[in-house]
Structures are given as structure tokens and as C-alpha cells.
Motif scaffolding. Structure first.
Motif, mmCIF file in Angstrom:
data_model
loop_
_atom_site.group_PDB
_atom_site.id
_atom_site.type_symbol
_atom_site.label_atom_id
_atom_site.label_comp_id
_atom_site.label_asym_id
_atom_site.label_seq_id
_atom_site.Cartn_x
_atom_site.Cartn_y
_atom_site.Cartn_z
ATOM 1 N N MET A 1 0.842 -1.194 0.000
ATOM 2 C CA MET A 1 0.000 0.000 0.000
ATOM 3 C C MET A 1 0.879 1.246 0.000
ATOM 4 N N SER A 2 0.313 2.354 -0.472
ATOM 5 C CA SER A 2 1.039 3.615 -0.467
ATOM 6 C C SER A 2 1.130 4.159 0.958
ATOM 7 N N ARG A 3 1.980 5.167 1.136
ATOM 8 C CA ARG A 3 2.130 5.767 2.469
ATOM 9 C C ARG A 3 0.801 6.337 2.953
ATOM 10 N N ARG A 4 0.046 6.978 2.062
ATOM 11 C CA ARG A 4 -1.238 7.553 2.464
ATOM 12 C C ARG A 4 -2.207 6.460 2.900
ATOM 13 N N SER A 5 -2.215 5.340 2.197
ATOM 14 C CA SER A 5 -3.114 4.245 2.563
ATOM 15 C C SER A 5 -2.760 3.671 3.930
ATOM 16 N N TRP A 6 -1.457 3.585 4.226
ATOM 17 C CA TRP A 6 -1.044 3.106 5.544
ATOM 18 C C TRP A 6 -1.553 4.041 6.639
ATOM 19 N N VAL A 7 -1.480 5.351 6.389
ATOM 20 C CA VAL A 7 -1.998 6.319 7.370
ATOM 21 C C VAL A 7 -3.501 6.138 7.544
ATOM 22 N N LEU A 8 -4.215 6.002 6.416
ATOM 23 C CA LEU A 8 -5.664 5.810 6.463
ATOM 24 C C LEU A 8 -6.029 4.514 7.199
ATOM 25 N N PHE A 9 -5.148 3.530 7.138
ATOM 26 C CA PHE A 9 -5.399 2.256 7.818
ATOM 27 C C PHE A 9 -5.160 2.367 9.321
ATOM 28 N N PHE A 10 -4.025 2.932 9.700
ATOM 29 C CA PHE A 10 -3.636 2.900 11.107
ATOM 30 C C PHE A 10 -4.353 3.948 11.972
ATOM 31 N N VAL A 11 -4.820 5.028 11.390
ATOM 32 C CA VAL A 11 -5.555 6.008 12.199
ATOM 33 C C VAL A 11 -6.822 5.382 12.800
ATOM 34 N N PRO A 12 -7.690 4.716 12.022
ATOM 35 C CA PRO A 12 -8.844 4.052 12.647
ATOM 36 C C PRO A 12 -8.439 2.953 13.632
ATOM 37 N N VAL A 13 -7.386 2.203 13.312
ATOM 38 C CA VAL A 13 -6.948 1.152 14.235
ATOM 39 C C VAL A 13 -6.593 1.749 15.592
ATOM 40 N N LEU A 14 -5.799 2.815 15.579
ATOM 41 C CA LEU A 14 -5.345 3.420 16.829
ATOM 42 C C LEU A 14 -6.506 4.035 17.615
ATOM 43 N N ILE A 15 -7.396 4.733 16.922
ATOM 44 C CA ILE A 15 -8.497 5.396 17.627
ATOM 45 C C ILE A 15 -9.533 4.385 18.092
ATOM 46 N N TRP A 16 -9.934 3.461 17.216
ATOM 47 C CA TRP A 16 -10.945 2.475 17.609
ATOM 48 C C TRP A 16 -10.421 1.508 18.682
ATOM 49 N N SER A 17 -9.102 1.440 18.841
ATOM 50 C CA SER A 17 -8.550 0.639 19.928
ATOM 51 C C SER A 17 -8.948 1.199 21.290
ATOM 52 N N THR A 18 -9.228 2.495 21.338
ATOM 53 C CA THR A 18 -9.598 3.132 22.603
ATOM 54 C C THR A 18 -11.100 3.352 22.749
ATOM 55 N N THR A 19 -11.860 3.283 21.646
ATOM 56 C CA THR A 19 -13.293 3.548 21.756
ATOM 57 C C THR A 19 -14.042 2.423 22.467
ATOM 58 N N PHE A 20 -13.462 1.201 22.476
ATOM 59 C CA PHE A 20 -14.089 0.125 23.247
ATOM 60 C C PHE A 20 -14.243 0.563 24.703
ATOM 61 N N TYR A 21 -13.201 1.212 25.209
ATOM 62 C CA TYR A 21 -13.228 1.687 26.594
ATOM 63 C C TYR A 21 -14.147 2.892 26.738
ATOM 64 N N ALA A 22 -14.109 3.802 25.766
ATOM 65 C CA ALA A 22 -14.940 5.008 25.840
ATOM 66 C C ALA A 22 -16.424 4.660 25.872
ATOM 67 N N ILE A 23 -16.826 3.640 25.113
ATOM 68 C CA ILE A 23 -18.232 3.242 25.084
ATOM 69 C C ILE A 23 -18.693 2.768 26.461
ATOM 70 N N THR A 24 -17.812 2.087 27.208
ATOM 71 C CA THR A 24 -18.196 1.594 28.530
ATOM 72 C C THR A 24 -18.514 2.739 29.485
#
Length: 297
Positions: free
Chosen positions: A1-24
């Protein structure tokens, strides 16, 4: 993947990794899960429309695009999230994470059925390793839940989450149609979130749910985080990646996000890293390497 695609991939991964806790932080609230979802996506839609107006970008959609945006919104931002919030109240978050990883299979399968998009062996091998990895990470929680909770309640919660994963995949398929029509991602996302919010408010009213606003600061802190980062930023990255790289790679976000949630728990909550968890992480990362390497699927 291109550099931009990697950024688009990892931003949701990093943020959604914490939303599990935020929802609680919003569970057990006087604001029902239905209205919490409606408020979240309604606020996100307003912010996106304001952004479009400020930048002078297209706001209106053609009639056919409105239909696809409505379908996408009701599925991805309405039904799916209400089911998720309800399930979070009855089953452990680990079981919720396991159910959502099914999107790594469901979305490419639906894409093949609806659009004839080829599904490669990398998708199945990488996805299988990812699902196995998530199961291994959360297996202790699942086994503990089986001992403490009523089996029928757990089964109902998992059924709700499986349906949520399927409906989310349907929403992704509708978004792919909008991408095919070259509708700007921000424009159709604003409309989809507005439709999802409206449908959820309507469901809450018709089902007789009382509308109350939670007075706790923690609820609203979680609300702001989930709306701005967990919704606007992540979904725009997710949908743009879906447009650029296709469903197979994009859906692997649903595998690495819960793995990231485990890492967050280890770093912040003092969760002890066990051999089974480490094995699960290794399996999920191996699946990611297989799925994400090479040219666009």
C-alpha cells in the motif's frame, strides 16, 4: 500500500482501539443506547455539513446517491451501533470484538456477490489468522463469562453482535456503490450519518423509550471523543481507504482494533500479558502481513 493508505489504515486502528473503553463510560446511563447512538451520529453529521459549507464543497446528492447514502447510514450508523451498545450491556467487550472481526469475511463475500469483486486466497488466509488471533486474545474473558453468566443471555448478545457485523458489512457495500458513483466521501458520509441518526431517533420514539440527557461529565467527555475522533476522523479514513484499497484490506481494521484495545489495557489498566494473549497477537499480526502486503487486492 502507499504511504497515504497506511496512514488511512492505522488512524482508525489506533483510535478504535480506545473507543471500546470510551463506550463503557456511557453504559448504565439514563440516556438509552438508542439515543446515545442517535446523538453521536447526529452531532457528527452537523459538524460534517458545517465543514462542507465552510469549504464550499458539494452538499447535495443526486436522488440515486441519496438512496444509497440512506441505506448505508441506517445500516452502519443506526442498526449496527444500537445492537453494539445493547450487546455491551450483556456480554464482555471481548465477545463484542470477536463478533466484529467477522467483517473481515462478511464484507469481501458480499462484495463478491453484489459486485463480482474477486476474493483472493490472501483474504481468507489472513482473515482466518486474524479471527483466530482475536479469539485467543479474549478466550479467558469468554470462558469466564460462560461460568458467570446465563448461557441464553450470552447467546443472545453474540447473536446481536453477529447481526451488527453483518449489517455493518451491508453498510460498507452501500458505501462502495457511492464510491463507484464518484460521490465525495465527506458529502455522502454527512448524509449517511444524518440518515442513521434520524432513523435511530425515530426507532427510539416508536419503541416508547424515554429521552433523557445524562448529567455526568464522564458521559459527555466520552461523547465528544466518540463523535469527533471515533466517528468523524475514523470513518472518513475508513471509507477513503475502502475507496482506495478495497474491502479485504480495509476490513482488517476490525481485526487489529481489538488487538490494539488489548495493548491499551496492558499499558493503561495494568492487564498482565499472558502466553495465550501473546500468541493471539502474533497470529493477528501474521494475518495482517499476509492481507496487507503486495498490490491492491
Amino acid at each position: 500500500m502507499s504511504r497515504r493508505s497506511w496512514v488511512l489504515f492505522f488512524v482508525p486502528v489506533l483510535i478504535w482501539s480506545t473507543t471500546f473503553y470510551a463506550i463503557t463510560l456511557q453504559l448504565g446511563s439514563v440516556t438509552s443506547p438508542t439515543y446515545a447512538v442517535a446523538l453521536r451520529f447526529g452531532a457528527a453529521a452537523v459538524l460534517l455539513f458545517a465543514w462542507l459549507a465552510i469549504r464550499g464543497e458539494p452538499v447535495t446528492l443526486a436522488r440515486s446517491a441519496q438512496i444509497w447514502a440512506a441505506a448505508s447510514g441506517v445500516c452502519a450508523y443506526g442498526i449496527s451501533y444500537v445492537l453494539t451498545y445493547v450487546a455491551e450491556e450483556t456480554i464482555p467487550s471481548g465477545m463484542v470484538a470477536i463478533a466484529f472481526t467477522l467483517m473481515v469475511f462478511l464484507t469481501p463475500t458480499l462484495a463478491r456477490i453484489v459486485y463480482g469483486t474477486p476474493t483472493t486466497s490472501r483474504t481468507w488466509i489472513g482473515g482466518s489468522l486474524g479471527v483466530i488471533g482475536v479469539v485467543l486474545c479474549f478466550l479467558p474473558d469468554v470462558l469466564a463469562a460462560l461460568d458467570k453468566h446465563n448461557t441464553a443471555v450470552l447467546f443472545g448478545g453474540m447473536a446481536a453482535m453477529t447481526l451488527a457485523a453483518f449489517v455493518s458489512s451491508v453498510g460498507a457495500i452501500c458505501s462502495m456503490k457511492l464510491n463507484e458513483q464518484k460521490v465525495p466521501v465527506v458529502t455522502y458520509s454527512a448524509w449517511a450519518m444524518a440518515y442513521g441518526s434520524s432513523a435511530t431517533f425515530l426507532y427510539g420514539a416508536l419503541s416508547g423509550q424515554a429521552f433523557h440527557l445524562d448529567p455526568r461529565p464522564g458521559f459527555w467527555a466520552a461523547f465528544v471523543y466518540l463523535t469527533v475522533l471515533g466517528t468523524i476522523v475514523t470513518f472518513l479514513c475508513y471509507l477513503t481507504l475502502l475507496k482506495r484499497e478495497g474491502s479485504a484490506r480495509t476490513m482488517y481494521i476490525s481485526v487489529l482494533s481489538p488487538i490494539g484495545a488489548v495493548i491499551v489495557s496492558i499499558l493503561i489498566e495494568g492487564l498482565k500479558l499472558q502466553a495465550l494473549t501473546a500468541l493471539g497477537m502474533a497470529s493477528a499480526l501474521a494475518g495482517a502481513w499476509i492481507t496487507l502486503q503486495g498490490k491492491r487486492a
